[in-house]
Design a protein around this motif. Structure first.
Motif, PDB file in Angstrom:
ATOM      1  N   GLY A   1       0.808  -1.207   0.000  1.00 24.05           N
ATOM      2  CA  GLY A   1       0.000   0.000   0.000  1.00 24.05           C
ATOM      3  C   GLY A   1       0.849   1.268   0.000  1.00 24.05           C
ATOM      4  N   GLN A   2       2.189   1.113   0.108  1.00 22.64           N
ATOM      5  CA  GLN A   2       3.018   2.309   0.276  1.00 22.64           C
ATOM      6  C   GLN A   2       3.574   2.808  -1.058  1.00 22.64           C
ATOM      7  N   SER A   3       3.916   4.069  -1.079  1.00 24.66           N
ATOM      8  CA  SER A   3       4.618   4.566  -2.255  1.00 24.66           C
ATOM      9  C   SER A   3       5.479   5.767  -1.884  1.00 24.66           C
ATOM     10  N   VAL A   4       6.545   5.967  -2.626  1.00 27.21           N
ATOM     11  CA  VAL A   4       7.384   7.156  -2.422  1.00 27.21           C
ATOM     12  C   VAL A   4       7.711   7.760  -3.777  1.00 27.21           C
ATOM     13  N   MET A   5       7.923   9.064  -3.807  1.00 27.52           N
ATOM     14  CA  MET A   5       8.396   9.731  -5.004  1.00 27.52           C
ATOM     15  C   MET A   5       9.905   9.923  -4.844  1.00 27.52           C
ATOM     16  N   LEU A   6      10.640   9.655  -5.898  1.00 26.21           N
ATOM     17  CA  LEU A   6      12.091   9.820  -5.809  1.00 26.21           C
ATOM     18  C   LEU A   6      12.548  11.050  -6.575  1.00 26.21           C
ATOM     19  N   GLN A   7      13.576  11.693  -6.032  1.00 26.30           N
ATOM     20  CA  GLN A   7      14.296  12.760  -6.734  1.00 26.30           C
ATOM     21  C   GLN A   7      15.547  12.160  -7.368  1.00 26.30           C
ATOM     22  N   PRO A   8      16.082  12.822  -8.389  1.00 20.75           N
ATOM     23  CA  PRO A   8      17.337  12.307  -8.947  1.00 20.75           C
ATOM     24  C   PRO A   8      18.396  12.172  -7.862  1.00 20.75           C
ATOM     25  N   GLY A   9      19.151  11.066  -7.902  1.00 21.88           N
ATOM     26  CA  GLY A   9      20.181  10.845  -6.893  1.00 21.88           C
ATOM     27  C   GLY A   9      19.665  10.056  -5.700  1.00 21.88           C
ATOM     28  N   GLN A  10      18.370   9.797  -5.694  1.00 22.19           N
ATOM     29  CA  GLN A  10      17.825   9.014  -4.580  1.00 22.19           C
ATOM     30  C   GLN A  10      17.600   7.572  -4.997  1.00 22.19           C
ATOM     31  N   GLN A  11      17.628   6.717  -3.985  1.00 24.35           N
ATOM     32  CA  GLN A  11      17.393   5.307  -4.238  1.00 24.35           C
ATOM     33  C   GLN A  11      16.341   4.788  -3.280  1.00 24.35           C
ATOM     34  N   ALA A  12      15.385   4.054  -3.834  1.00 29.77           N
ATOM     35  CA  ALA A  12      14.386   3.418  -2.972  1.00 29.77           C
ATOM     36  C   ALA A  12      14.810   1.983  -2.752  1.00 29.77           C
ATOM     37  N   LYS A  13      14.880   1.590  -1.477  1.00 31.36           N
ATOM     38  CA  LYS A  13      15.198   0.196  -1.153  1.00 31.36           C
ATOM     39  C   LYS A  13      13.915  -0.443  -0.665  1.00 31.36           C
ATOM     40  N   VAL A  14      13.502  -1.456  -1.369  1.00 30.43           N
ATOM     41  CA  VAL A  14      12.247  -2.082  -1.009  1.00 30.43           C
ATOM     42  C   VAL A  14      12.525  -3.470  -0.472  1.00 30.43           C
ATOM     43  N   SER A  15      12.189  -3.690   0.800  1.00 28.92           N
ATOM     44  CA  SER A  15      12.275  -5.038   1.347  1.00 28.92           C
ATOM     45  C   SER A  15      10.872  -5.392   1.798  1.00 28.92           C
ATOM     46  N   THR A  16      10.714  -6.540   2.382  1.00 29.00           N
ATOM     47  CA  THR A  16       9.355  -6.952   2.697  1.00 29.00           C
ATOM     48  C   THR A  16       8.572  -5.857   3.419  1.00 29.00           C
ATOM     49  N   GLU A  17       7.614  -5.350   2.732  1.00 30.36           N
ATOM     50  CA  GLU A  17       6.676  -4.370   3.266  1.00 30.36           C
ATOM     51  C   GLU A  17       7.325  -3.124   3.829  1.00 30.36           C
ATOM     52  N   LYS A  18       8.438  -2.764   3.284  1.00 30.96           N
ATOM     53  CA  LYS A  18       9.056  -1.538   3.784  1.00 30.96           C
ATOM     54  C   LYS A  18       9.815  -0.869   2.647  1.00 30.96           C
ATOM     55  N   ILE A  19       9.592   0.430   2.488  1.00 33.85           N
ATOM     56  CA  ILE A  19      10.371   1.169   1.512  1.00 33.85           C
ATOM     57  C   ILE A  19      11.207   2.196   2.257  1.00 33.85           C
ATOM     58  N   SER A  20      12.508   2.184   2.029  1.00 33.26           N
ATOM     59  CA  SER A  20      13.302   3.260   2.612  1.00 33.26           C
ATOM     60  C   SER A  20      13.995   4.008   1.477  1.00 33.26           C
ATOM     61  N   VAL A  21      14.264   5.293   1.719  1.00 32.78           N
ATOM     62  CA  VAL A  21      14.871   6.104   0.679  1.00 32.78           C
ATOM     63  C   VAL A  21      16.289   6.489   1.093  1.00 32.78           C
ATOM     64  N   VAL A  22      17.244   6.264   0.193  1.00 32.43           N
ATOM     65  CA  VAL A  22      18.631   6.640   0.456  1.00 32.43           C
ATOM     66  C   VAL A  22      18.946   7.869  -0.382  1.00 32.43           C
ATOM     67  N   ASN A  23      19.539   8.881   0.235  1.00 32.29           N
ATOM     68  CA  ASN A  23      19.900  10.088  -0.505  1.00 32.29           C
ATOM     69  C   ASN A  23      21.324  10.022  -1.034  1.00 32.29           C
ATOM     70  N   ASN A  24      21.612  10.880  -2.003  1.00 33.77           N
ATOM     71  CA  ASN A  24      22.974  11.008  -2.529  1.00 33.77           C
ATOM     72  C   ASN A  24      23.652   9.687  -2.851  1.00 33.77           C
TER      73      ASN A  24
END
Lengths: 199, 405
Positions: free
Chosen positions: B300-323
């Motif tokens: 059910g989750q979603s994130v918008m990414l900016q250039p240079g960002q990375q979304a890490k998706v593991s079981t039921e969790k999205i985290s965003v890494v910058n730079n």
């Protein structure tokens, strides 16, 4: 080189009348001859002409050719002579001056596969500076030894020098380049870029 | 172990001496275990020589070796001219010709075989001297991967992409599949097609492939990956399915969002450049944005990414890494391995996929971390030599590699 013996067999077979063997040699060395030719002639069409002439002449003088110790060396030496003839001819046609081999170009690898990028850029510009200072003959000797991997005696023969003379020519060139290398201790063996982090 | 006498000779060598020494030169140009062992031992015995050796190595390896691969058509044409020009030239003294002919035929075959194999593998990369690379390769070395893939058409038929000829491969509805000269695959949209037909392109271990979809979007597929995609984008969205790793340059079309689905995750974009790494053996699915903007959704989750960002998706969790280090993320499509403080297992997972090997560990797993880059066109033994310098011990039997501590 593992194929040296095979190539000698091919060469002898060619001397005995088999053009297919020569074609194999032709295909093995086309790219290398082309690269070497571009160092002198800088025009792909001219280089192709010289390669064509070289193999025509090999076939035509088949009866007088020697058994080659190294097919590659034999080809390169004959090719160089013909390329220089070509340069002389071209210069005469366009009314230029005496032929010279002042044109031998030596380039640095566009991007070394293994050196750390920043370090590489620094070294590259330093070595480029040094290369400009070298004489064309120094550049040619380095090329023949390090890129075409000819032995010293082959390099000497190709350049019309004694072994001692070749060694001298090259060591001066190396010293000139080394003088340009940045001081300090480099992370690792130069072509092994991986850095080990303490843990 | 080497004789003291042999080693002693080098005791007072300067960098110029090393750069001119035959044994040293061949250890740089044609490294093998024996030569490496010798100079390693020399360095241990005389630590003061290290700098000279490094300098010499730098000088020797800094010169250009690449040559263009000259088109076979040119070679054929020139050879034909040679033959025409020498027609009628008498052949002098023919002796035991038959014997030689057999030898020549056998060698011709092996040379052509190795050449064509090399040509296919390296069409997009001509930065190493092809001829000598083929010649100097140790007999049991494992070659790097290359452009290889299998295309499964809508009707289930299969086309092997490393051997198929260039040109039109198939017509499906109104769509033509073309294999281009540089080894890419392109989908040319004819008129509007009827029902949606899907093709799947699958790369094996040691394979990669590039394709241009019907909407002009470009996709690079890394080894052991697959992409399922419609041959024409007729619906209201452009939808593809990815396994493994792919880099996308999506053609802008605001009216038709482009969706990449990986397992349950979806990356939704309008037009942008991004990389998705979804290998099953990596810890999580990573979507990295280089240009534009993307939405990454999972569950059910979603994130918008900016250039240079990375979304890490593991079981039921999205985290965003910058730079994020973007260069490292897309290095594979530029023909490089790029390691950035990676542990040996992460390094080896990449090698497993590219060299088609299986790696296991004996004893404890080395704790070293690696940073740096190296070309993907190195043979396995060249890569391992680099690791050896970092005190990684290994042995290879067939395609199994064992790392020991």
């Amino acid at each position: 080189m593992s194929q040296t013996r095979d190539e000698t067999i091919l060469w002898e077979s060619f001397l005995n009348g088999d053009n297919h063997s020569l074609e194999v040699i032709y295909r093995i060395y086309f790219d290398e001859l082309y690269r070497y030719g571009m160092k002198w002639l800088k025009d792909g069409h001219l280089v192709e002409d010289v390669i064509q002439d070289l193999f025509v002449r090999l076939i035509q003088s088949r009866g007088n050719l020697a058994v080659a110790q190294s097919v590659k060396f034999y080809l390169f030496r004959a090719f160089k002579n013909m390329a220089l003839d070509k340069i002389r001819l071209e210069k005469r046609l366009v009314g230029g001056n005496e032929p010279s081999s002042d044109t031998f170009q030596l380039d640095l690898s566009p991007e070394s596969s293994m050196i750390d990028k920043e370090e590489y850029l620094i070294i590259k510009s330093k070595i480029e500076n040094a290369l400009v200072q070298l004489t064309p003959r120094q550049r040619e000797a380095l090329y023949l030894r390090y890129i075409e991997e000819f032995s010293y005696s082959e390099v000497s023969e190709m350049m019309g020098l004694t072994a001692k003379g070749t060694y001298k020519l090259m060591s001066r060139a190396i010293e000139a380049i080394r003088g340009q290398l940045p001081a300090g201790i480099f992370i690792f063996l130069s072509n092994h870029f991986l850095r080990l982090h303490p843990y | 172990m080497f004789m003291d006498k042999e080693l002693k000779k080098y005791r007072k060598f300067t960098s110029a001496d090393f750069a001119l020494d035959d044994r040293f030169i061949s250890s740089v140009l044609k490294p093998d275990e024996q030569a490496n062992g010798f100079f390693k031992q020399l360095k241990d015995l005389y630590p003061h020589l290290e700098k000279s050796m490094n300098d010499a190595r730098k000088i020797i390896s800094s010169f250009e070796a690449p040559s263009e691969i000259i088109n076979n058509e040119i070679k054929d044409r020139i050879w034909k001219k040679v033959m025409e020009e020498t027609e009628g030239t008498p052949v002098i003294h023919i002796r035991s010709r038959r014997k030689y002919r057999w030898a020549a035929a056998a060698i011709l075959f092996s040379v052509i075989a190795s050449f064509s194999a090399y040509y296919i593998l390296n069409r997009q990369d001509s930065t190493i001297n092809e001829v000598s690379q083929v010649k100097n390769k140790p007999a049991n070395d494992i070659a790097p991967g290359g452009n290889k893939a299998i295309l499964t058409l809508a009707d289930g038929s299969i086309i092997v992409l490393d051997s198929a000829n260039n040109g039109t491969l198939s017509h499906q509805g109104n769509v033509t599949v073309i294999k281009m000269n540089d080894g890419k695959l392109a989908y040319d949209k004819g008129g509007a097609a009827g029902k949606i037909m899907y093709n799947t392109i699958t790369t094996p271990r040691g394979g990669q492939y590039q394709l241009v979809l019907a909407d002009g979007s470009k996709v690079w597929l890394n080894a052991e990956s697959s992409l399922k995609f419609p041959v024409a984008f007729t619906g209201r969205e452009r939808k593809v399915e990815l396994t493994g790793e792919g880099y996308f340059e999506v053609a802008h079309d605001a009216s038709k969002p482009f969706r990449v689905s990986v397992n349950d995750m979806t990356v939704e974009v309008l037009g942008t450049h991004f990389n998705v790494n979804a290998y099953g053996d990596e810890n999580n699915v990573k979507a990295t944005l280089l240009e534009g903007s993307v939405k990454v959704a999972e569950g059910g989750q979603s994130v918008m990414l900016q250039p240079g960002q990375q979304a890490k998706v593991s079981t039921e969790k999205i985290s965003v890494v910058n730079n994020v280090n973007l260069e490292s993320v897309v290095a594979w499509k530029e023909g490089l391995f790029y390691f950035d403080n990676d542990n040996i297992q992460k390094v080896m997972r990449q090698l497993e996929r590219w060299y088609d090997i299986d790696v296991s560990y004996e004893g404890s797993i080395p704790a070293a971390l690696f940073s740096g880059q190296m070309k993907r066109n190195l043979t396995l033994s060249q890569v391992m030599q680099i690791l050896e310098y970092n005190n990684i011990k290994y042995s290879i039997v067939g395609r199994r590699m064992i790392i020991s501590d």
